[in-house]
Every structure is written in C-alpha cells, then in structure tokens.
Design a protein around this motif. Structure first.
Motif, PDB file in Angstrom:
ATOM      1  N   THR A  54       0.349 -39.224  43.866  1.00  0.00           N
ATOM      2  CA  THR A  54      -0.061 -37.835  44.070  1.00  0.00           C
ATOM      3  C   THR A  54      -1.519 -37.808  44.528  1.00  0.00           C
ATOM      4  O   THR A  54      -2.347 -38.613  44.090  1.00  0.00           O
ATOM      5  N   LEU A  55      -1.838 -36.879  45.414  1.00  0.00           N
ATOM      6  CA  LEU A  55      -3.214 -36.710  45.892  1.00  0.00           C
ATOM      7  C   LEU A  55      -3.842 -35.537  45.139  1.00  0.00           C
ATOM      8  O   LEU A  55      -3.356 -34.417  45.225  1.00  0.00           O
ATOM      9  N   LEU A  56      -4.905 -35.817  44.397  1.00  0.00           N
ATOM     10  CA  LEU A  56      -5.574 -34.789  43.614  1.00  0.00           C
ATOM     11  C   LEU A  56      -6.950 -34.504  44.183  1.00  0.00           C
ATOM     12  O   LEU A  56      -7.614 -35.410  44.707  1.00  0.00           O
ATOM     13  N   GLN A  57      -7.358 -33.262  44.071  1.00  0.00           N
ATOM     14  CA  GLN A  57      -8.661 -32.838  44.588  1.00  0.00           C
ATOM     15  C   GLN A  57      -9.592 -32.534  43.423  1.00  0.00           C
ATOM     16  O   GLN A  57      -9.363 -31.614  42.644  1.00  0.00           O
ATOM     17  N   TYR A  58     -10.651 -33.311  43.336  1.00  0.00           N
ATOM     18  CA  TYR A  58     -11.621 -33.144  42.253  1.00  0.00           C
ATOM     19  C   TYR A  58     -12.657 -32.104  42.647  1.00  0.00           C
ATOM     20  O   TYR A  58     -13.305 -32.203  43.687  1.00  0.00           O
ATOM     21  N   TRP A  59     -12.822 -31.084  41.760  1.00  0.00           N
ATOM     22  CA  TRP A  59     -13.766 -30.002  42.052  1.00  0.00           C
ATOM     23  C   TRP A  59     -14.762 -29.794  40.917  1.00  0.00           C
ATOM     24  O   TRP A  59     -15.334 -28.715  40.759  1.00  0.00           O
ATOM     25  N   GLY A  60     -14.975 -30.843  40.123  1.00  0.00           N
ATOM     26  CA  GLY A  60     -15.934 -30.754  39.035  1.00  0.00           C
ATOM     27  C   GLY A  60     -17.371 -30.699  39.531  1.00  0.00           C
ATOM     28  O   GLY A  60     -17.637 -30.539  40.717  1.00  0.00           O
ATOM     29  N   ASP A  61     -18.320 -30.852  38.597  1.00  0.00           N
ATOM     30  CA  ASP A  61     -19.719 -30.669  38.973  1.00  0.00           C
ATOM     31  C   ASP A  61     -20.625 -31.602  38.175  1.00  0.00           C
ATOM     32  O   ASP A  61     -20.160 -32.479  37.439  1.00  0.00           O
ATOM     33  N   ASP A  62     -21.932 -31.403  38.324  1.00  0.00           N
ATOM     34  CA  ASP A  62     -22.892 -32.266  37.643  1.00  0.00           C
ATOM     35  C   ASP A  62     -22.801 -32.130  36.124  1.00  0.00           C
ATOM     36  O   ASP A  62     -23.132 -33.080  35.392  1.00  0.00           O
ATOM     37  N   ILE A  75      -9.203 -36.712  46.597  1.00  0.00           N
ATOM     38  CA  ILE A  75     -10.146 -36.090  47.525  1.00  0.00           C
ATOM     39  C   ILE A  75     -11.274 -35.550  46.656  1.00  0.00           C
ATOM     40  O   ILE A  75     -11.036 -34.977  45.596  1.00  0.00           O
ATOM     41  N   VAL A  76     -12.509 -35.715  47.114  1.00  0.00           N
ATOM     42  CA  VAL A  76     -13.652 -35.321  46.307  1.00  0.00           C
ATOM     43  C   VAL A  76     -14.332 -34.113  46.957  1.00  0.00           C
ATOM     44  O   VAL A  76     -14.717 -34.153  48.128  1.00  0.00           O
ATOM     45  N   SER A  77     -14.450 -33.032  46.182  1.00  0.00           N
ATOM     46  CA  SER A  77     -15.120 -31.823  46.684  1.00  0.00           C
ATOM     47  C   SER A  77     -15.820 -31.121  45.521  1.00  0.00           C
ATOM     48  O   SER A  77     -15.326 -30.104  45.026  1.00  0.00           O
ATOM     49  N   PRO A  78     -16.938 -31.668  45.055  1.00  0.00           N
ATOM     50  CA  PRO A  78     -17.626 -31.053  43.923  1.00  0.00           C
ATOM     51  C   PRO A  78     -17.981 -29.596  44.206  1.00  0.00           C
ATOM     52  O   PRO A  78     -18.526 -29.269  45.267  1.00  0.00           O
ATOM     53  N   ALA A  79     -17.655 -28.722  43.270  1.00  0.00           N
ATOM     54  CA  ALA A  79     -17.871 -27.288  43.495  1.00  0.00           C
ATOM     55  C   ALA A  79     -19.343 -26.948  43.668  1.00  0.00           C
ATOM     56  O   ALA A  79     -19.686 -25.980  44.357  1.00  0.00           O
ATOM     57  N   VAL A  85     -28.471 -26.230  51.787  1.00  0.00           N
ATOM     58  CA  VAL A  85     -27.871 -27.275  52.617  1.00  0.00           C
ATOM     59  C   VAL A  85     -28.264 -28.666  52.136  1.00  0.00           C
ATOM     60  O   VAL A  85     -27.456 -29.607  52.204  1.00  0.00           O
ATOM     61  N   GLU A  86     -29.465 -28.853  51.624  1.00  0.00           N
ATOM     62  CA  GLU A  86     -29.841 -30.171  51.134  1.00  0.00           C
ATOM     63  C   GLU A  86     -28.945 -30.595  49.978  1.00  0.00           C
ATOM     64  O   GLU A  86     -28.549 -31.762  49.877  1.00  0.00           O
ATOM     65  N   ARG A  87     -28.597 -29.675  49.103  1.00  0.00           N
ATOM     66  CA  ARG A  87     -27.708 -30.005  47.988  1.00  0.00           C
ATOM     67  C   ARG A  87     -26.298 -30.313  48.494  1.00  0.00           C
ATOM     68  O   ARG A  87     -25.600 -31.181  47.943  1.00  0.00           O
ATOM     69  N   ALA A  88     -25.857 -29.615  49.531  1.00  0.00           N
ATOM     70  CA  ALA A  88     -24.545 -29.883  50.106  1.00  0.00           C
ATOM     71  C   ALA A  88     -24.476 -31.271  50.739  1.00  0.00           C
ATOM     72  O   ALA A  88     -23.385 -31.834  50.887  1.00  0.00           O
ATOM     73  N   TYR A  89     -25.639 -31.809  51.093  1.00  0.00           N
ATOM     74  CA  TYR A  89     -25.707 -33.135  51.726  1.00  0.00           C
ATOM     75  C   TYR A  89     -25.996 -34.248  50.723  1.00  0.00           C
ATOM     76  O   TYR A  89     -25.560 -35.384  50.906  1.00  0.00           O
ATOM     77  N   ASP A  90     -26.704 -33.931  49.663  1.00  0.00           N
ATOM     78  CA  ASP A  90     -27.262 -34.949  48.781  1.00  0.00           C
ATOM     79  C   ASP A  90     -26.291 -35.344  47.661  1.00  0.00           C
ATOM     80  O   ASP A  90     -26.522 -35.071  46.480  1.00  0.00           O
ATOM     81  N   TRP A  91     -25.179 -35.957  48.021  1.00  0.00           N
ATOM     82  CA  TRP A  91     -24.225 -36.476  47.049  1.00  0.00           C
ATOM     83  C   TRP A  91     -23.363 -37.528  47.710  1.00  0.00           C
ATOM     84  O   TRP A  91     -23.366 -37.656  48.947  1.00  0.00           O
ATOM     85  N   ASP A  92     -22.625 -38.269  46.904  1.00  0.00           N
ATOM     86  CA  ASP A  92     -21.758 -39.295  47.447  1.00  0.00           C
ATOM     87  C   ASP A  92     -20.440 -39.298  46.669  1.00  0.00           C
ATOM     88  O   ASP A  92     -20.435 -39.182  45.437  1.00  0.00           O
ATOM     89  N   PRO A  93     -19.317 -39.428  47.359  1.00  0.00           N
ATOM     90  CA  PRO A  93     -18.018 -39.386  46.675  1.00  0.00           C
ATOM     91  C   PRO A  93     -17.862 -40.457  45.598  1.00  0.00           C
ATOM     92  O   PRO A  93     -17.186 -40.222  44.582  1.00  0.00           O
ATOM     93  N   THR A  94     -18.463 -41.620  45.789  1.00  0.00           N
ATOM     94  CA  THR A  94     -18.246 -42.706  44.837  1.00  0.00           C
ATOM     95  C   THR A  94     -18.969 -42.484  43.514  1.00  0.00           C
ATOM     96  O   THR A  94     -18.667 -43.168  42.527  1.00  0.00           O
ATOM     97  N   THR A  95     -19.912 -41.562  43.469  1.00  0.00           N
ATOM     98  CA  THR A  95     -20.622 -41.293  42.212  1.00  0.00           C
ATOM     99  C   THR A  95     -20.393 -39.872  41.701  1.00  0.00           C
ATOM    100  O   THR A  95     -21.020 -39.453  40.739  1.00  0.00           O
ATOM    101  N   ALA A  96     -19.481 -39.142  42.326  1.00  0.00           N
ATOM    102  CA  ALA A  96     -19.229 -37.757  41.916  1.00  0.00           C
ATOM    103  C   ALA A  96     -18.625 -37.669  40.528  1.00  0.00           C
ATOM    104  O   ALA A  96     -18.753 -36.635  39.858  1.00  0.00           O
ATOM    105  N   THR A  97     -17.951 -38.736  40.085  1.00  0.00           N
ATOM    106  CA  THR A  97     -17.428 -38.767  38.713  1.00  0.00           C
ATOM    107  C   THR A  97     -18.066 -39.902  37.923  1.00  0.00           C
ATOM    108  O   THR A  97     -17.462 -40.447  36.992  1.00  0.00           O
TER     109      THR A  97
END
Length: 606
Positions: free
Chosen positions: A423-431, A460-464, A489-501
C-alpha cells in the motif's frame, strides 16, 4: 451564499491537521540504482552547476556570459557552460525527431506549441532516421538515448549549431523540454508575440529525478475547479517536472465525479461547496474526467483519484440513505469544518455490507475511467469512527480497490486498519511529530507510520508544515489557514524526505529511505477566499479558482518540485532563491499571479 453557523468551524489557530494521500503501483522509488550505470557512459560525471548567476530581466537571456550556468528549477544533476556563442532560434529552425514514435512526435508538437505564441514562429517539424541527418540550426529530440537514463532522465547539449535533447523515450524528452524553456528568455512564456531575440546559451546538462513520484494535489471537493482550471494546474506542475496529479474528488462539501449507477451523488452531493449552495454542474462528468486524465497524460502526468472515507463523507451521506445508521440522508453540507463530522455507518453487519457495496460500485467506476495504477481511499480525520468501524472501512475499501487491479493509496492514518503490503501511504505529519520520534510516547501519527512500515507500506512524504500549499505564507496572506503555522517559501524548501520522520537531529528515521517513493505538494481549498481568518459573509470574497491557486502555489510548488527532482547534494537555500527569483519574469510573462515572497531577490518589475 450559505454561511454556516460559526460554531461549525474549528478555531483557525487550533485546527486539527488533515491527511491526504497519493498512490502508485509502478513508480520507482528513486533512480539511485541507475547512477552506477550512468557513470559507465559518463553522463553524470560531475557536480551540479558551480555558479548561479543573479536573476536577469524578462527580456534578457538566462545566462549573462559563457562562464555562467543558466538558473534552472529544479536544479539539474549536472549543468556546465558549453563555451562558445548561443544557439539562435529563428523562423527557419527545424524541430527534428529522430526515428520518433507517436509520443515523441507529440512532444515535438507540444514544444512547437509552446514556442509559437511568443516567438510568432510556426516551426516545421520533421522525423529523421538519425541525429546526424538533422540540418544545421535544428532543435533535435532523440528518444534513443541509453537505458541508463531511465524513463525521465535526459541530456541537453546546446551550441551555436544546434540544441540536442536525448532521452530513453518520450517522457524524458518532455522533462528536458521543461528545462529548455527556462534556457530561453523569460518572454517566451508570453501568450502574445514578443520581439526576441530567442537564444539558448551554450550549455551541457545531464539530468534525472531523485524520486519517481513527484505529485501535486488539488482539492476540488471543497472548492470546485472547472476543467480549464485543472488543466492550468497540470501545466503549471508539469513545468517543474511534477509527474502526478492527485485529485481530491470527494469531501464533506461536495462529490465531484459522476458515478452512473448512483446519480444522486452528483444531483445532491455536488450541489454544495464551502460557502456555496445550489450548484447543478459542480462535478466532472465521465467525459470531463477522461478529458482531465488525457490532458494530464499529454503532459506525462498520472492522475490519482481520491475517494475519501470513512470521514469527509457528508456529500455521500447526503446522497445515499443506507450509508447512514438511520437509513436517512443528512442535509447537504456547505460549511468549513470537516474533522468531526459524521462518517459512514459501520456499526453493524448490514451497514458494513451497505458501505462495501457502495465502495465496490464507486471504485469499479472510477477504476474504469482511470488508466493510472493507483486509487486513493483517504482515511484521515475519522475521529467519529471506533477502531472496529475504521478497520471495517479499511478492509472493505482495500478489497474494493484491489479487486479493480489498482494499488491502494491513502493517508498515513490508513495503517491503523488492515492494509495489504505494498500500500502507498502519504505522510502528512509535522515537526511536532518528529520531536516524539524515539521517545517513550511517540505521537499517534508516528505510531501510524510505525504500523505502516511494519505492514509493508511505501510512502509519499508531504509534511503539512512544509508542503501544504493552503497554509498562509505570513500574517499578510489573504487566503488559506495557519493551523500548521505559517509556511514561507524558505520553509517549503528547507526539508528532506529522508528526515521527515526522523528525530530533530536527523537520526532514527521511522520511514526507511528505500521505502520513500517521492513527495507531494498539496493545495487544499478550505479557505479559498479573501479574509480567510474569519468565515466569509459573501460569495464576493471568493476569487476565481485560478487566482487562489496561482497565489498559493507560486513560489512554493517549485520549491517542493526541486526536493523531489534534484540531488540532495544541490539542496541549498542561498542558491535556490537566486534561481527561484529568475522564475519571476517568466511567471509575469505567463500571467501567473504569484506571491512576491520576502527574502527572494526578485528582479525589479517582476
């Protein structure tokens, strides 16, 4: 205008998060495995651009000198000055495909159509047996590059004599065309003839995506977007190499896709939007949905339809009596809440059977209109459902989707039920969730992800708090919400999928890197009106859908697109903001009403 009682809307400052999810059944996680093969042909031997020029004006070329590399978003894997004079596009330039199949010729026609309005040139297209057979001063599209390029990789070599795009198929050529348009002067995006000249600096580019899934989600449930606006959104996403359109088709406030066997879903369920009532055509007919799918396909984007449940289902509950526990429909909902509204009735065997039959009919219909491999079944914000009821929904919808041959997708919450492996799950958690990773009390979102990983899900990684495009930029933003804080926009750019969780220090990621298939930017339409910190009092507060989308999407969607496409080694805000600034004149030329984000050195007049 139907403005609900204010008690129906949760506090804007304390709004509960909402999950949304994409799906896929054939998207490669990343092309890291191809790197070794690419090294054999020397395609990606060097680092990305060594220098980034200051953004130029709308009429200037993208690179000021042969020593600078053009500012491209997303950043290519490798970009080097080619040396020598620029290529000059004229009315005599020929657009050549090399032994092209029909899809390659479609890319050529697409490129000719992009160039015609601003240049006034109606370029001749021709198919040649080899690249060597192309005339001088040609734009050459060659789909016979090495397999190591993958489906979406390409090389672009521009010199005074020719521009040559090479890929292993038409899809890679299409991605390369998006780079080519950024190498031309910004005025090429204009819908009317401009003076030119039309030059492409001498440059050598080799490129491929980091992730195989790069999605843009559009919420048409709360605010209906006509087909033309969906197509505009597709074009905007494709311009930055996004390859998936996640359509959030059903909500409390509206059901947006025709299901022939259940006409009440659109006769009643589509009659409302957030703040609006009385609609008769706020949905997509089967023909219109296919039009959207085909348009996306022409831009090499896959459509993933989302049919949400067991929450966010008021439109269905208003249309189908036996989905309710009392077997009576509820009143159509046009409010601004959603997280704590009623869910499908799953409290007894008869109603579980009713919901199962309903889901089977809906998923069969949607699958029959959707050539893509994935159907999204939602799964978020179902607080009113017990664990047993939620599991009953997941079991029913997993079977309904699986029986169509499609892959199941959903928000990360779906892992609380019996999802199948893959199953493909979409992660929408946060800091805030990250702060609980590795502690004795992980958040419920992190617990859901732990369950999903254990059950064999991919992500799929999409932090809210990073990639939800309906979040306000700052206190001056006229639309949207800020329940996840402000997202400049800087916050929308300043993250990486491998460290989102991962933990705040970047270690201990809950989602293994090899289980991440990509990223998604999500445009919700909960508060798509002026003065969105309060409930609206008039429909006059709602701008055209494209006005809302342009302002909230640009410049943040390109930021998320770069995270999904470009190597992590190129990730740097100080250089990105310069390349982003160079997009401003292009958006002006294209008529895109973007937000001039502070901290980005936009050229004067852009």
């Amino acid at each position: 205008m139907n403005v609900p009682d204010r008690s129906s809307a949760p506090s804007l400052l304390r709004r509960p998060r909402r999950p949304r999810r994409p799906g896929r059944a054939g998207f490669p996680r990343s092309l890291a495995a191809a790197v070794g093969a690419l090294a054999l042909i020397g395609t990606f031997g060097g680092a990305a651009a060594a220098s980034t020029p200051a953004p130029g004006g709308a009429g200037s070329g993208p690179a000021a000198s042969s020593g600078a590399v053009p500012p491209v978003v997303p950043q290519p894997v490798s970009e080097r000055p080619g040396g020598g004079p620029a290529f000059r596009l004229t009315a005599r330039t020929e657009l050549v495909t090399v032994a092209g199949d029909p899809r390659t010729r479609q890319v050529a026609d697409y490129l000719a159509g992009l160039l015609a309005p601003a240049t006034g040139f109606h370029l001749r297209t021709a198919d040649r047996p080899s690249a060597a057979a192309a005339p001088a001063d040609a734009l050459v599209l060659d789909p016979h590059g090495p397999a190591a390029l993958g489906a979406e990789g390409y090389t672009l070599n521009a010199s005074a004599g020719a521009v040559r795009l090479t890929a292993h198929g038409a899809e890679g050529l299409f991605r390369g065309v998006q780079t080519l348009r950024q190498l031309l002067p910004a005025a090429v995006e204009s819908a009317t003839v401009q003076p030119g000249p039309w030059t492409v600096p001498a440059v050598r580019i080799a490129d491929r995506p980091r992730y195989g899934y790069r999605g843009a989600m559009l919420d048409v449930g709360r605010r209906f977007f006509p087909v033309k606006d969906v197509e505009r959104y597709i074009d905007q996403a494709a311009a930055y190499k996004m390859n998936t359109l996640h359509l959030h088709l059903t909500e409390d406030q509206g059901w947006r896709i025709a299901i022939g066997a259940i006409p009440s879903l659109t006769a009643i369920g589509a009659s409302t939007q957030s703040g609006w009532t009385g609609g008769t055509d706020w949905y997509y007919t089967a023909a219109q949905y296919r039009q959207i799918v085909n348009y996306a396909r022409s831009r090499f984007m896959t459509v993933i339809p989302e049919i949400d449940g067991p929450g966010h289902t008021s439109a269905a509950l208003a249309s189908v009596p036996n989905l309710n526990c009392d077997d009576h429909t509820i009143a159509p909902y046009s409010g601004f809440g959603g997280a704590n509204l009623r869910t499908y009735c799953l409290s007894d065997p008869q109603h579980i059977a009713n919901v199962t039959a309903f889901l089977t009919t809906v998923m069969n219909t949607v699958a029959g209109m959707t050539p893509g491999p994935v159907i999204d079944a939602g799964g978020d914000e179902a607080a009113e459902a017990t664990q047993a009821e939620y599991s009953a929904y997941v079991g029913a919808v997993a079977k309904a989707v699986g029986d169509t041959g499609k892959r199941l997708m959903g928000w990360h919450n779906l892992a609380e039920g019996p999802i199948p492996a893959g199953t493909l799950l979409q992660y929408w958690g946060d800091d805030n969730d990250r702060k609980t990773v590795g502690t004795a009390s992980p958040s419920r979102d992190i617990q859901d992800v732990q369950q999903g990983v254990a059950k064999g899900a991919d992500y799929i990684v999409s932090p809210a708090d990073r990639s939800y495009l309906d979040m306000q930029y700052d206190t001056s933003t006229p639309y949207g919400l800020h329940w996840e804080g402000y997202v400049p926009v800087e916050r929308a750019y300043d993250w990486d999928p491998t460290t989102a969780t991962a933990k705040p220090d970047g270690t201990g990621s809950v989602i293994p890197a090899d289980r991440i298939e990509g990223v998604e930017a999500a445009l919700w339409s909960d508060r798509a009106y002026y003065g969105s910190n309060q409930l609206p009092t008039s429909t006059s507060q709602f701008p055209e859908q494209s006005v809302y989308a342009d302002f909230m999407v640009y410049p943040r969607l390109p930021a998320v697109a770069e995270i999904g496409w470009s190597p992590l080694s190129t990730h740097d805000w100080d250089t990105f903001k310069l390349r982003l600034a160079a997009q401003g004149p292009r958006w002006n030329a294209a008529g895109i009403g973007y937000y001039r984000a502070p901290g980005v050195p936009w050229p004067s007049g852009s």
